[in-house]
Design a protein around this motif. Structure first.
Motif, PDB file in Angstrom:
ATOM      1  N   PRO A   1     -11.568  -9.726  -1.383  1.00  0.00           N
ATOM      2  CA  PRO A   1     -10.264 -10.046  -0.778  1.00  0.00           C
ATOM      3  C   PRO A   1     -10.023  -9.221   0.481  1.00  0.00           C
ATOM      4  N   PRO A   2      -9.038  -9.602   1.315  1.00  0.00           N
ATOM      5  CA  PRO A   2      -8.696  -8.840   2.517  1.00  0.00           C
ATOM      6  C   PRO A   2      -8.246  -7.421   2.156  1.00  0.00           C
ATOM      7  N   THR A   3      -8.607  -6.447   3.016  1.00  0.00           N
ATOM      8  CA  THR A   3      -8.326  -5.048   2.694  1.00  0.00           C
ATOM      9  C   THR A   3      -7.755  -4.302   3.905  1.00  0.00           C
ATOM     10  N   LEU A   4      -7.198  -3.147   3.596  1.00  0.00           N
ATOM     11  CA  LEU A   4      -6.718  -2.205   4.609  1.00  0.00           C
ATOM     12  C   LEU A   4      -7.256  -0.835   4.238  1.00  0.00           C
ATOM     13  N   SER A   5      -7.880  -0.158   5.191  1.00  0.00           N
ATOM     14  CA  SER A   5      -8.360   1.205   4.982  1.00  0.00           C
ATOM     15  C   SER A   5      -7.249   2.172   5.373  1.00  0.00           C
ATOM     16  N   LEU A   6      -6.863   3.054   4.459  1.00  0.00           N
ATOM     17  CA  LEU A   6      -5.735   3.962   4.688  1.00  0.00           C
ATOM     18  C   LEU A   6      -6.138   5.384   4.335  1.00  0.00           C
ATOM     19  N   ILE A   7      -5.882   6.302   5.249  1.00  0.00           N
ATOM     20  CA  ILE A   7      -6.113   7.729   4.975  1.00  0.00           C
ATOM     21  C   ILE A   7      -4.774   8.349   4.631  1.00  0.00           C
ATOM     22  N   ARG A   8      -4.624   8.763   3.384  1.00  0.00           N
ATOM     23  CA  ARG A   8      -3.385   9.412   2.957  1.00  0.00           C
ATOM     24  C   ARG A   8      -3.291  10.795   3.589  1.00  0.00           C
ATOM     25  N   GLN A   9      -2.137  11.129   4.115  1.00  0.00           N
ATOM     26  CA  GLN A   9      -1.942  12.431   4.741  1.00  0.00           C
ATOM     27  C   GLN A   9      -1.659  13.474   3.673  1.00  0.00           C
ATOM     28  N   PRO A  10      -2.372  14.613   3.699  1.00  0.00           N
ATOM     29  CA  PRO A  10      -2.160  15.648   2.681  1.00  0.00           C
ATOM     30  C   PRO A  10      -0.714  16.115   2.668  1.00  0.00           C
TER      31      PRO A  10
ATOM     32  N   VAL B  45       0.808  -1.234   0.000  1.00  0.00           N
ATOM     33  CA  VAL B  45       0.000   0.000   0.000  1.00  0.00           C
ATOM     34  C   VAL B  45       0.835   1.275   0.000  1.00  0.00           C
ATOM     35  N   LEU B  46       2.166   1.186   0.142  1.00  0.00           N
ATOM     36  CA  LEU B  46       3.076   2.331   0.039  1.00  0.00           C
ATOM     37  C   LEU B  46       2.711   3.484   0.983  1.00  0.00           C
TER      38      LEU B  46
ATOM     39  N   TRP C 149      12.991   5.942   4.601  1.00  0.00           N
ATOM     40  CA  TRP C 149      11.757   5.239   4.243  1.00  0.00           C
ATOM     41  C   TRP C 149      11.098   5.907   3.036  1.00  0.00           C
ATOM     42  N   GLU C 150      11.067   7.235   3.030  1.00  0.00           N
ATOM     43  CA  GLU C 150      10.363   7.959   1.974  1.00  0.00           C
ATOM     44  C   GLU C 150      11.016   7.751   0.614  1.00  0.00           C
ATOM     45  N   THR C 151      12.350   7.662   0.570  1.00  0.00           N
ATOM     46  CA  THR C 151      13.024   7.417  -0.703  1.00  0.00           C
ATOM     47  C   THR C 151      12.624   6.062  -1.277  1.00  0.00           C
ATOM     48  N   MET C 152      12.570   5.055  -0.420  1.00  0.00           N
ATOM     49  CA  MET C 152      12.160   3.730  -0.889  1.00  0.00           C
ATOM     50  C   MET C 152      10.687   3.726  -1.283  1.00  0.00           C
ATOM     51  N   ARG C 153       9.865   4.436  -0.536  1.00  0.00           N
ATOM     52  CA  ARG C 153       8.435   4.496  -0.876  1.00  0.00           C
ATOM     53  C   ARG C 153       8.242   5.121  -2.252  1.00  0.00           C
ATOM     54  N   ARG C 154       8.950   6.199  -2.525  1.00  0.00           N
ATOM     55  CA  ARG C 154       8.832   6.860  -3.827  1.00  0.00           C
ATOM     56  C   ARG C 154       9.352   5.959  -4.953  1.00  0.00           C
ATOM     57  N   THR C 155      10.389   5.193  -4.654  1.00  0.00           N
ATOM     58  CA  THR C 155      10.914   4.251  -5.651  1.00  0.00           C
ATOM     59  C   THR C 155       9.850   3.234  -6.032  1.00  0.00           C
ATOM     60  N   LEU C 156       9.200   2.644  -5.042  1.00  0.00           N
ATOM     61  CA  LEU C 156       8.174   1.645  -5.311  1.00  0.00           C
ATOM     62  C   LEU C 156       6.952   2.269  -5.986  1.00  0.00           C
ATOM     63  N   LEU C 157       6.634   3.514  -5.604  1.00  0.00           N
ATOM     64  CA  LEU C 157       5.514   4.210  -6.238  1.00  0.00           C
ATOM     65  C   LEU C 157       5.814   4.468  -7.713  1.00  0.00           C
TER      66      LEU C 157
ATOM     67  N   GLU D   2       1.568   7.685   8.073  1.00  0.00           N
ATOM     68  CA  GLU D   2       0.391   6.877   7.767  1.00  0.00           C
ATOM     69  C   GLU D   2       0.501   5.488   8.375  1.00  0.00           C
ATOM     70  N   ILE D   3       1.695   4.914   8.342  1.00  0.00           N
ATOM     71  CA  ILE D   3       1.854   3.580   8.944  1.00  0.00           C
ATOM     72  C   ILE D   3       1.840   3.684  10.469  1.00  0.00           C
ATOM     73  N   GLU D   4       2.337   4.805  10.996  1.00  0.00           N
ATOM     74  CA  GLU D   4       2.300   5.024  12.446  1.00  0.00           C
ATOM     75  C   GLU D   4       0.864   5.075  12.963  1.00  0.00           C
ATOM     76  N   SER D   5      -0.046   5.666  12.189  1.00  0.00           N
ATOM     77  CA  SER D   5      -1.412   5.889  12.661  1.00  0.00           C
ATOM     78  C   SER D   5      -2.383   4.757  12.322  1.00  0.00           C
TER      79      SER D   5
END
Length: 340
Positions: free
Chosen positions: A218-227, A197-198, A322-330, A203-206
């Motif tokens: 299928p199994p799901t996760l509800s995620l609120i993206r932070q502005p 879910v990147l 973490w953010e650099t890897m997240r952007r890479t995967l995105l 977001e992962i903290e909360s």
């Protein structure tokens, strides 16, 4: 401006020679005013964190500390006379130049990422404006640098982290599935969620337990993206994201361990999905983004050390952010979707 005298030496009752006296400058009026303004922000932070959050207060104190370092370096002829003069355009321009040049650092840094400097300058300008507004002074805000994202790296590095975690938690490392440490079980689950879910660190903290629906098909996760950036002020909408079978398995392993951790707590039961693990003294308490960041950096450093030891030629180093890897995967996902 008056100064006080300080004795450099004092042996018994023998008087110190006049030449051994040195003047200790008093605090400039500008910094005394700035400290009073900071005290207002500290008070608001204690009573209304939705107005002045802990992270915002930390930024305000950081900028105030930089101003105290910059003032003796020379900002303007009158910068120390009052807070209004310290926040005047010529003094602010000199302060920002010192900041860009790295002259105000109090700790060593190896960062050469231009995005870091732009972000720091935006924070500096925001805090200067907040000081002026609170003190009732006019402030001519300099132009903000544009938002820039951190560069991405090879997506292959994410596979190295996955492989490293699996090896660390596997039988080759001496662990059976039943006795592997909680931190490894949590790490495998957290990294699986990252790849599905990147999420950003906040977001992962909360994430909460009720955000998971592992019984859904299928199994799901509800995620609120932070502005972020220009999206500030908009009301974020929750996203319902599908989890892979591997991630569901990792999460079920973690939820079993999580139950054992909260059984040791006294008082309330945490709703957060991710908790601190032994040997942390806060075992069972929700883990904060700083703790997640430190865990990820430790893993990334271990992977890089292994690469170095094996003499693997590489164009990119394993990112410790973490953010650099997240952007890479995105970026990898967006490229894949654009060609589908």
């Amino acid at each position: 401006m008056s100064s006080i005298a300080r004795r450099l030496g004092n042996e018994g009752d023998r008087p110190t020679p006049a030449v051994a006296l040195t003047a200790v400058p008093g605090t400039p009026p500008a910094l005394r005013e700035l400290e009073r303004v900071l005290d207002v922000f500290r008070t608001v932070n204690r009573k209304a964190k939705d107005v002045v959050s802990d992270s915002r207060l930390q930024q305000l104190e950081w900028v105030a500390g930089e101003l105290a370092i910059a003032l003796p370096l020379g900002l303007s002829e009158t910068a120390g006379d009052s807070l209004a003069e310290l926040l005047a355009p010529d003094a602010v321009e000199a302060y920002l130049l010192y900041g860009r040049g790295g002259f105000l650092r109090t700790a060593a840094t190896v960062s050469t990422d231009p995005a870091s400097y732009d972000t720091s300058e935006r924070i500096r300008i925001f805090c200067l404006e907040a000081f002026a507004r609170q003190a009732g002074h006019q402030f001519a805000a300099p132009d903000l640098p544009p938002w820039r994202t951190r560069p991405t790296v090879s997506p292959y590095l994410a596979d190295l982290i996955t492989k490293h975690l699996e090896i660390e938690a596997g039988e080759a490392a001496g662990w059976t599935e039943a006795d592997r440490p909680d931190v490894l079980v949590r790490g495998l689950a957290m990294w699986a969620v990252m790849r599905d879910v990147l999420p950003r660190l906040g977001e992962i903290e909360s994430m909460l337990l009720e955000d998971l629906d592992l019984d859904a098909k299928p199994p799901t996760l509800s995620l609120i993206r932070q502005p972020q950036g220009g999206l500030r002020g908009k009301m974020p909408e929750p996203e319902i994201l599908v989890l892979s079978p591997d991630t569901v398995r990792r999460l079920n392993d973690w939820l079993t361990r999580r139950l054992r951790l909260i059984d040791r707590l006294e008082g309330g039961t945490p709703r957060h999905l991710w908790l601190s693990c032994p040997p942390s003294v806060d075992s069972g308490v929700p883990i904060l983004r700083r703790g997640i960041s430190k865990w990820y950096k430790k893993v990334a450093d271990a992977v890089q050390d292994k690469q170095d030891a094996e003499g693997v030629p590489e164009a990119d180093l394993v990112p410790t952010r973490w953010e650099t890897m997240r952007r890479t995967l995105l970026a990898q996902r967006q490229a894949r979707e654009s060609t589908a």
